[in-house]
Design a protein around this motif. Sequence first.
Motif, PDB file in Angstrom:
ATOM      1  N   VAL A  39       0.815  -1.220   0.000  1.00 62.73           N
ATOM      2  CA  VAL A  39       0.000   0.000   0.000  1.00 62.73           C
ATOM      3  C   VAL A  39       0.851   1.274   0.000  1.00 62.73           C
ATOM      4  CG1 VAL A  39      -2.066  -0.971   1.045  1.00 62.73           C
ATOM      5  CG2 VAL A  39      -0.220  -0.128   2.506  1.00 62.73           C
ATOM      6  N   GLU A  40       2.100   1.132   0.395  1.00 65.22           N
ATOM      7  CA  GLU A  40       2.992   2.295   0.384  1.00 65.22           C
ATOM      8  C   GLU A  40       3.382   2.683  -1.037  1.00 65.22           C
ATOM      9  OE1 GLU A  40       5.227   3.108   3.780  1.00 65.22           O
ATOM     10  OE2 GLU A  40       3.052   3.006   4.073  1.00 65.22           O
ATOM     11  N   LEU A  41       3.130   1.793  -1.952  1.00 65.80           N
ATOM     12  CA  LEU A  41       3.480   2.082  -3.342  1.00 65.80           C
ATOM     13  C   LEU A  41       2.386   2.944  -3.948  1.00 65.80           C
ATOM     14  CD1 LEU A  41       4.929  -0.332  -5.991  1.00 65.80           C
ATOM     15  CD2 LEU A  41       2.978   1.109  -6.555  1.00 65.80           C
ATOM     16  N   ARG A  42       2.740   4.191  -4.170  1.00 65.60           N
ATOM     17  CA  ARG A  42       1.738   5.083  -4.764  1.00 65.60           C
ATOM     18  C   ARG A  42       1.734   4.919  -6.274  1.00 65.60           C
ATOM     19  NH1 ARG A  42       2.834  10.805  -2.693  1.00 65.60           N
ATOM     20  NH2 ARG A  42       1.969  11.622  -4.618  1.00 65.60           N
ATOM     21  N   GLN A  43       2.886   5.174  -6.851  1.00 62.77           N
ATOM     22  CA  GLN A  43       3.025   4.973  -8.295  1.00 62.77           C
ATOM     23  C   GLN A  43       4.390   4.364  -8.567  1.00 62.77           C
ATOM     24  OE1 GLN A  43       2.046   9.135  -9.468  1.00 62.77           O
ATOM     25  NE2 GLN A  43       0.784   8.125 -11.023  1.00 62.77           N
ATOM     26  N   HIS A  58      -1.682  12.567 -13.357  1.00 60.09           N
ATOM     27  CA  HIS A  58      -2.946  12.733 -12.642  1.00 60.09           C
ATOM     28  C   HIS A  58      -3.268  11.568 -11.720  1.00 60.09           C
ATOM     29  CE1 HIS A  58      -4.407  15.702 -15.955  1.00 60.09           C
ATOM     30  NE2 HIS A  58      -3.484  16.194 -15.151  1.00 60.09           N
ATOM     31  N   GLY A  59      -2.387  10.579 -11.683  1.00 60.08           N
ATOM     32  CA  GLY A  59      -2.635   9.429 -10.811  1.00 60.08           C
ATOM     33  C   GLY A  59      -3.597   8.409 -11.397  1.00 60.08           C
ATOM     34  N   ASP A  60      -3.951   8.561 -12.673  1.00 64.52           N
ATOM     35  CA  ASP A  60      -4.850   7.589 -13.288  1.00 64.52           C
ATOM     36  C   ASP A  60      -4.104   6.322 -13.681  1.00 64.52           C
ATOM     37  OD1 ASP A  60      -6.870   9.427 -13.009  1.00 64.52           O
ATOM     38  OD2 ASP A  60      -6.518  10.312 -14.987  1.00 64.52           O
ATOM     39  N   ILE A  61      -2.794   6.401 -13.676  1.00 71.07           N
ATOM     40  CA  ILE A  61      -1.979   5.201 -13.890  1.00 71.07           C
ATOM     41  C   ILE A  61      -1.168   5.007 -12.616  1.00 71.07           C
ATOM     42  CG2 ILE A  61      -0.003   4.252 -15.136  1.00 71.07           C
ATOM     43  CD1 ILE A  61      -1.007   5.782 -17.596  1.00 71.07           C
ATOM     44  N   ARG A  62      -1.194   3.787 -12.098  1.00 74.83           N
ATOM     45  CA  ARG A  62      -0.388   3.511 -10.905  1.00 74.83           C
ATOM     46  C   ARG A  62       0.905   2.807 -11.292  1.00 74.83           C
ATOM     47  NH1 ARG A  62      -0.714  -0.925  -7.007  1.00 74.83           N
ATOM     48  NH2 ARG A  62       0.271  -0.320  -5.029  1.00 74.83           N
ATOM     49  N   THR A  72       6.774   6.520  -6.256  1.00 71.96           N
ATOM     50  CA  THR A  72       7.452   6.065  -5.038  1.00 71.96           C
ATOM     51  C   THR A  72       8.413   4.919  -5.334  1.00 71.96           C
ATOM     52  OG1 THR A  72       5.546   4.630  -4.674  1.00 71.96           O
ATOM     53  CG2 THR A  72       5.591   6.725  -3.467  1.00 71.96           C
ATOM     54  N   HIS A  73       8.161   4.183  -6.417  1.00 67.11           N
ATOM     55  CA  HIS A  73       8.967   2.991  -6.693  1.00 67.11           C
ATOM     56  C   HIS A  73       9.426   2.947  -8.151  1.00 67.11           C
ATOM     57  CE1 HIS A  73       7.082   1.737  -2.966  1.00 67.11           C
ATOM     58  NE2 HIS A  73       7.713   0.581  -2.971  1.00 67.11           N
ATOM     59  N   VAL A  74      10.668   2.571  -8.316  1.00 64.59           N
ATOM     60  CA  VAL A  74      11.152   2.195  -9.645  1.00 64.59           C
ATOM     61  C   VAL A  74      11.526   0.729  -9.558  1.00 64.59           C
ATOM     62  CG1 VAL A  74      13.081   2.417 -11.253  1.00 64.59           C
ATOM     63  CG2 VAL A  74      11.943   4.460 -10.378  1.00 64.59           C
ATOM     64  N   ILE A  75      11.028  -0.053 -10.490  1.00 66.89           N
ATOM     65  CA  ILE A  75      11.293  -1.492 -10.449  1.00 66.89           C
ATOM     66  C   ILE A  75      11.999  -1.902 -11.743  1.00 66.89           C
ATOM     67  CG2 ILE A  75      10.241  -3.778 -10.301  1.00 66.89           C
ATOM     68  CD1 ILE A  75       7.870  -2.249  -8.812  1.00 66.89           C
TER      69      ILE A  75
END
Length: 451
Positions: free
Chosen positions: A242-246, A292-296, A314-317
């Motif tokens: 849940v900490e993963l925003r985008q 806009h946050g429409d893509i996570r 928040t994350h790069v994978i």
Amino acid sequence: MSFEKLNLHPSILKSIQEAGYTEATPIQQQAIPAALAGRDLMASAQTGTGKTAAFMLPALNRIATPSASNSRGPRVLVLTPTRELAAQVNDAARKYGKFMRARTVSIVGGMPYPVQNKLLSQGVDILVATPGRLIDHMERGRIDFSRLEVLVLDEADRMLDMGFIDDVERIAAATPASRQTLLFSATLDGTIGKLAARLLKDPQRIEISTAQTRHTQIEQKLHYVDNIGHKHKILNHILADVELRQAIVFTATKREADSLAEDLYAAGHKAAALHGDMNQSARNRTITKLRHGDIRVLVATDVAARGIDVNGITHVINFDLPKVAEDYVHRIGRTGRAGNTGIAVSFASSADRRHLYGIERLTGQRLEAIIIPGLEPQQRASSGKPAGAGGKKPYAGKPRSNGGGYGGNRNHSANGNTGGNNAGATGEKKKFWHDAKPAAGNRPQRARRPV
Ligand code: ADP
Ligand code: MG
């Protein structure tokens, strides 16, 4: 250092204030006075440290004084390697130039020529362009560089990597010799140095950090993976956080980006792909949705995601490790932006050990290996010497004592900058392979790393 001390035009200070910036970043502190003094610059600093403003503010400062020339051509030209970056620089120019009369135009591939012709015919102060399309317009005689004052090469190393060197030189040759040239690059060595020697006059060299500066705001982790199925499972685990925003998930190829994005979408994630085979409007739409946050979860390739500046990431994978170590630095720089912290997770199989080694050598940092209970790698690091390391095993062996940072036995540093200067300043965690959480079973945890 506050911006007030930098001698910028009041209208620029106003826009900076509106942007919410209170302190100039280190690259801004050094580059802005030098650029205002008219010096040519070759500058490098890690991603996300405000290089755009470092060149755009002094450029705008010139625009604040009307040109003596009655030509309508650009007074400032910024060349960028990709369309996305051009769009961002263009936005930045508008943001920082909001309270002055500066006309900014962006000319990139994938857009219709008639629209661009019209934009170019109307008088331009700042032109932001990718090299290929700009040359097309130059060949058609649509660009007047007679009053050009500043040429900026943003992400110059990337432009060279992408084969734009001849284009860049041709464009530079078409501009007045009296121009000021500002070159920004992740590295200033090698080919960049040669390009700079040809295009810059007595440049001031500013290096805030090399790739070896730690991205202290970015926590870097590593998962050893057995195969693609294992990668998918770990990815699912990470995306459930849940900490993963985008997140931006990097794949090696455009095809894989598409198929992974489809899989994730089918599994219920707000996921989409971004890569160079998509047309420009599709790419723009995707970036807008991301913003806009429409893509996570954005699944992307290196080139397309280069320079993306979205604060929610928040994350790069690294689903696939980059083949070129420098790309690792660019990828992880998509997170931890504008004062935020970020997490960068890389997947590495035993076949990736060379790339992993190259990344760790470049960054001077060892990636912290993580094991998720239930998803432990079956093939542990065991065989082999580090490829290309002449049989030395710089990472093998015992846990290091505290306090030495990475300086201890790392003898392959390019510039001796891996030692205490960074370690002391950052107070970083000392997390190594052997710190990985114990997996079930009785394998020794202090296994040698597969590098
Ligand atoms: P770079 O080109 O070095 O990767 P950018 O120019 O894209 O970095 O800037 C990264 C982010 O930092 C942007 O969101 C920008 O608005 C923000 N930024 C730039 N300068 C400052 C500053 N002085 N204070 C706060 N934020 C800043
Ligand atoms: Mg930049």
